[in-house]
Design an enzyme around this catalytic site. Structure first.
Site, PDB file in Angstrom:
ATOM      1  CG  HIS A   1      -1.993  -1.036   1.167  1.00 45.01           C
ATOM      2  ND1 HIS A   1      -1.918  -2.199   1.902  1.00 45.01           N
ATOM      3  CD2 HIS A   1      -3.138  -1.119   0.454  1.00 45.01           C
ATOM      4  CE1 HIS A   1      -2.988  -2.937   1.649  1.00 45.01           C
ATOM      5  NE2 HIS A   1      -3.742  -2.309   0.783  1.00 45.01           N
TER       6      HIS A   1
ATOM      7  CG  HIS B   1      -1.878  -8.229   5.185  1.00 44.26           C
ATOM      8  ND1 HIS B   1      -2.796  -9.125   4.693  1.00 44.26           N
ATOM      9  CD2 HIS B   1      -2.604  -7.157   5.607  1.00 44.26           C
ATOM     10  CE1 HIS B   1      -4.024  -8.620   4.785  1.00 44.26           C
ATOM     11  NE2 HIS B   1      -3.917  -7.412   5.340  1.00 44.26           N
TER      12      HIS B   1
END
Length: 313
Positions: free
Chosen positions: A212, A240
């Site tokens: 991201h 993650h």
């Protein structure tokens, strides 16, 4: 802000991790009356996820060994679409029946993630009234703990999705979503806080080397507040993986690997990054904040010692 770092990278996880193995945490993490510990986990809320169960078992080991007082969740508490109501089966299948270790029965302080916003966010707050450990009083809130010598640790929990949405049509979105109210609250709360340690928790990263990447809206509106009010650390999920990025004296800590891991780059400002399922143990003392990233075997990956930011960088 000075930090001390110890990095003990281990081989990445392989398949077949049926049980967690106990590791002895650094001597600096031994308990004493003037300190306390807490755990951080994020992006965990799946059903039938062996990765989540492995991390949960490892968390239990660390919580019992270091007498963790509470757990912070960095959001995406329930996949893929949050919960529908207080009686949603996901509460049992993804939370109550997974984090069963006795060391994990203390308070959980969560924030909302983007997947939580796809469901009923009111239900996540209302679950606080029926659970002995889930504690989410509002979309954003603060929590204070006392250390020895009456030193304070204050955590400020944010709902970052409205802030992230400001990036498109910045000022219009700012007022449409109520983000301005939240930012005003955070600015006032940080300014009035007398805490030795100010820690902010949100779901989306400010800085990240993960898929991201950096979040421009949060760089624009949160970083100036962190710098102005001497915030020691910002803790987030969303990506993650596990990361420690240091920018202008503030530690930006990604802890979003509670169930699975995704590849992560190692940007120039990063002092640690790992694409491995795991969580973080934080030990607070009046003079130091001790960070430990652990994997799903409860093995130490990385440690760092932060010191209070009382003036500037």
């Amino acid at each position: 802000m000075s930090i001390s770092i110890s990095l003990t990278r281990r081989a990445l996880l392989t398949t077949g991790l049926a049980t967690a193995s106990i590791t002895v945490l650094p001597a600096a993490l031994a308990s004493d009356e003037a300190s306390f510990s807490f755990l951080v986990v994020g992006d965990w809320g799946h059903t039938n996820s062996e990765g989540q169960r492995q991390v949960a078992r490892a968390m239990g080991i660390a919580a019992r060994q270091d007498h963790a007082r509470f757990v912070v969740s960095t959001g995406d508490n329930f996949y893929p679409n949050g919960v529908s109501e207080v009686s949603d089966r996901l509460w049992k299948e993804a939370f109550e029946n997974v984090y069963v270790d006795g060391g994990l029965q203390g308070p959980w302080y969560p924030v909302l993630g983007n997947h939580d916003h796809k469901g009923n966010v009111t239900a996540e707050k209302d679950y606080s009234s029926v659970s002995s450990r889930w504690s989410m009083p509002a979309d954003y809130y603060r929590h204070t703990e006392v250390l020895g010598d009456d030193a304070l640790v204050e955590l400020f929990f944010l709902d970052t999705l409205p802030l992230v949405r400001m990036h498109d049509g910045f000022m219009a979105r700012l007022f449409e979503t109520g983000a301005a109210t939240q930012l005003s609250w955070l600015n006032s709360a940080l300014a009035e806080s007398k805490a030795t340690w100010k820690i902010v928790v949100g779901h989306h990263p400010v800085f990240s080397g993960g898929p991201h990447g950096n979040t421009p809206a949060l760089v624009a509106v949160l970083k100036p507040l962190f710098d102005r009010h001497h915030v020691a650390a910002y803790i987030n999920g969303h990506d993650h993986n596990l990361q420690h990025i240091l920018v202008d004296g503030v530690s930006y800590l990604t802890c979003g690997a509670g169930s699975e891991a995704r590849l992560v780059a190692h940007p120039e400002a990063a002092v640690f990054s790992a694409a491995v399922p795991g969580f973080m143990l934080v030990k607070m003392t009046p003079s130091a904040m001790l960070l430990t990233f652990l994997d799903a075997r409860a093995q130490v990956l990385y440690t760092a010692t932060l010191h209070p930011r009382t003036t500037g960088h």
